[in-house]
Scaffold this active site. Structure first.
Site, PDB file in Angstrom:
ATOM      1  N   ILE A 111      34.568   4.177  -8.878  1.00  0.00           N
ATOM      2  CA  ILE A 111      35.486   4.718  -9.888  1.00  0.00           C
ATOM      3  C   ILE A 111      36.766   5.266  -9.257  1.00  0.00           C
ATOM      4  O   ILE A 111      37.748   5.503  -9.944  1.00  0.00           O
ATOM      5  CB  ILE A 111      34.774   5.812 -10.735  1.00  0.00           C
ATOM      6  CG1 ILE A 111      35.456   6.007 -12.106  1.00  0.00           C
ATOM      7  CG2 ILE A 111      34.696   7.130  -9.999  1.00  0.00           C
ATOM      8  CD1 ILE A 111      35.265   4.884 -13.061  1.00  0.00           C
ATOM      9  N   ALA A 123      25.482   8.354 -21.453  1.00  0.00           N
ATOM     10  CA  ALA A 123      24.211   9.075 -21.384  1.00  0.00           C
ATOM     11  C   ALA A 123      24.254  10.325 -22.273  1.00  0.00           C
ATOM     12  O   ALA A 123      23.321  11.114 -22.284  1.00  0.00           O
ATOM     13  CB  ALA A 123      23.887   9.432 -19.941  1.00  0.00           C
ATOM     14  N   ARG A 204      20.438  14.961 -18.925  1.00  0.00           N
ATOM     15  CA  ARG A 204      20.725  14.005 -17.849  1.00  0.00           C
ATOM     16  C   ARG A 204      21.111  14.682 -16.536  1.00  0.00           C
ATOM     17  O   ARG A 204      21.178  14.048 -15.506  1.00  0.00           O
ATOM     18  CB  ARG A 204      21.866  13.087 -18.263  1.00  0.00           C
ATOM     19  CG  ARG A 204      23.167  13.853 -18.507  1.00  0.00           C
ATOM     20  CD  ARG A 204      24.300  12.952 -18.869  1.00  0.00           C
ATOM     21  NE  ARG A 204      25.434  13.697 -19.391  1.00  0.00           N
ATOM     22  CZ  ARG A 204      26.600  13.130 -19.658  1.00  0.00           C
ATOM     23  NH1 ARG A 204      26.790  11.855 -19.452  1.00  0.00           N
ATOM     24  NH2 ARG A 204      27.575  13.847 -20.143  1.00  0.00           N
ATOM     25  N   ARG A 231      36.214  -2.945  -0.229  1.00  0.00           N
ATOM     26  CA  ARG A 231      34.771  -2.844  -0.495  1.00  0.00           C
ATOM     27  C   ARG A 231      33.966  -4.046  -0.010  1.00  0.00           C
ATOM     28  O   ARG A 231      32.736  -3.956   0.055  1.00  0.00           O
ATOM     29  CB  ARG A 231      34.535  -2.608  -1.992  1.00  0.00           C
ATOM     30  CG  ARG A 231      35.245  -1.376  -2.536  1.00  0.00           C
ATOM     31  CD  ARG A 231      34.888  -0.099  -1.772  1.00  0.00           C
ATOM     32  NE  ARG A 231      35.531   1.071  -2.359  1.00  0.00           N
ATOM     33  CZ  ARG A 231      35.347   2.311  -1.938  1.00  0.00           C
ATOM     34  NH1 ARG A 231      34.551   2.573  -0.917  1.00  0.00           N
ATOM     35  NH2 ARG A 231      35.987   3.313  -2.507  1.00  0.00           N
TER      36      ARG A 231
END
Ligand SMILES: Cc1cc2nc3c(=O)[nH]c(=O)nc-3n(C[C@H](O)[C@H](O)[C@H](O)COP(=O)(O)OP(=O)(O)OC[C@H]3O[C@@H](n4cnc5c(N)ncnc54)[C@H](O)[C@@H]3O)c2cc1C
Length: 311
Positions: A111, A123, A204, A231
């Site tokens: 992110i 969630a 959560r 990455r």
């Protein structure tokens, strides 16, 4: 990676559907559309949609009325020139949208790339699946002694088994507590009618970071190459690198010419500082340059020697 029967049926239905379009499409990527490419133990990455192709890069660069393409070799030469000279906007004309399932600690690294559009599984609204990432034995490494952001030797024997037990037990225990706090069964009914159950947005918070989340992630090709250069690189953490490598396969299918240029001028390339270039020139002139008189510090010297494949 396991998909439910319903998820597999939904993917098969999406793959079987046909739309008529005047837009250019890419047969090799069409063949991969919607397919879940496995990553880690429960994760995946799959292409949901895309816009543009190699020709769209050329078309934008030439600001053409039609497709704007000429001879294949000329178009490839232009794409390679644009990549070599770090042109950005022609590559931004292509876009791709992925659906990714990934552990929360990988999502936190991912992110940080701010140039994508993201929509994550909520969630607050839904209950997270009981799925945790547990590293394969060959990925269960000790802390690197030379790189504070890296891994050293693989753990073995009792130590490896103990670490895996801890990871599994902690994730299972916190998920059990999550389910207990929610007080809901799979159908949404109260497990214990005497309790109200805690809100999903609060329950959560004690889940472990190896719990899986999911998102839709859309990005243009220029910024995707930037993401992949960081990455899919050997310095990236293994757990995000496996996703980047799967995405690189989709980019290969989608824009093969641009992808090859990216591999040649970015992924497999090395940037030399002015001092490094001077060292290389001195070496080529036959001088036996040593680190103390190179103008490079020890780390830069080591990096240059590694790039030149010298001991
Ligand atoms: C091996 C590795 C180790 C890392 N270690 C750490 C760490 O220890 N701690 C940590 O916090 N992070 C760490 N990071 C994250 C890193 O610092 C970047 O945040 C991340 O890689 C995203 O890079 P980016 O900003 O270039 O990408 P993107 O956000 O995708 O941006 C792409 C480019 O757009 C431009 N851009 C985007 N947004 C802005 C803006 N607001 N202002 C100006 N320009 C912008 C920049 O040119 C940027 O390079 C690490 C990353 C890697 C690959």
């Amino acid at each position: 990676m396991r998909l439910t029967e319903q998820q597999e049926a939904e993917i098969a239905a999406a793959q079987a559907a046909r739309s008529t379009t005047a837009r250019p499409t890419v047969a090799a990527l069409e063949a991969m559309l919607f397919q879940a490419l496995p990553a880690l133990d429960h994760g995946f990455v799959r292409v949901i949609d895309y816009m543009g192709d190699d020709a769209a890069i050329v078309q934008a660069a030439r600001v053409s009325y039609g497709r704007g393409t000429r001879r294949v070799s000329e178009d490839a030469g232009l794409i390679r020139y644009l990549m070599r000279h770090r042109h950005s906007t022609p590559f931004e004309m292509c876009e791709i949208k992925y659906h990714v399932k990934l552990p929360i600690f990988v999502a936190r690294q991912w992110i940080r790339h701010r140039t994508a559009n993201v929509n994550e599984y909520s969630a607050r609204y839904s209950i997270l699946d009981r799925e945790f990432y547990l590293p394969a034995p060959e990925q269960l490494a000790a802390q690197s002694a030379v790189n504070r952001q890296g891994r050293g030797d693989v753990l073995t024997g009792d130590e490896a088994a103990h670490v895996l037990d801890l990871l599994r037990e902690d994730a299972t225990r916190t998920y059990d507590h999550y389910a207990e706090m929610l007080n809901e069964d799979a159908t949404g009914a109260a497990r214990d009618p005497a309790r109200q159950g805690l809100a999903r947005e609060l329950a959560r918070m004690n889940l472990t970071l190896n719990t899986y989340t999911q998102w839709y992630w859309k990005i243009d090709l220029y910024n995707l190459f930037h993401f992949l250069s960081l990455r899919a690189d050997a310095h990236a953490q293994y757990e995000i690198r496996v996703y980047a490598e799967a995405m690189l396969r989709t980019v290969e299918a989608w824009v093969p010419v641009a992808c090859q240029a990216f591999r040649d001028y970015r992924l497999g390339a090395v940037t030399l500082s002015a001092q490094m270039l001077t060292v290389v020139r001195r070496m080529l002139a036959g001088e036996a340059v040593q680190q103390p008189d190179s103008g490079l510090n020890r780390r830069e010297w080591a990096e240059l020697m590694a790039a030149l494949d010298r001991p």
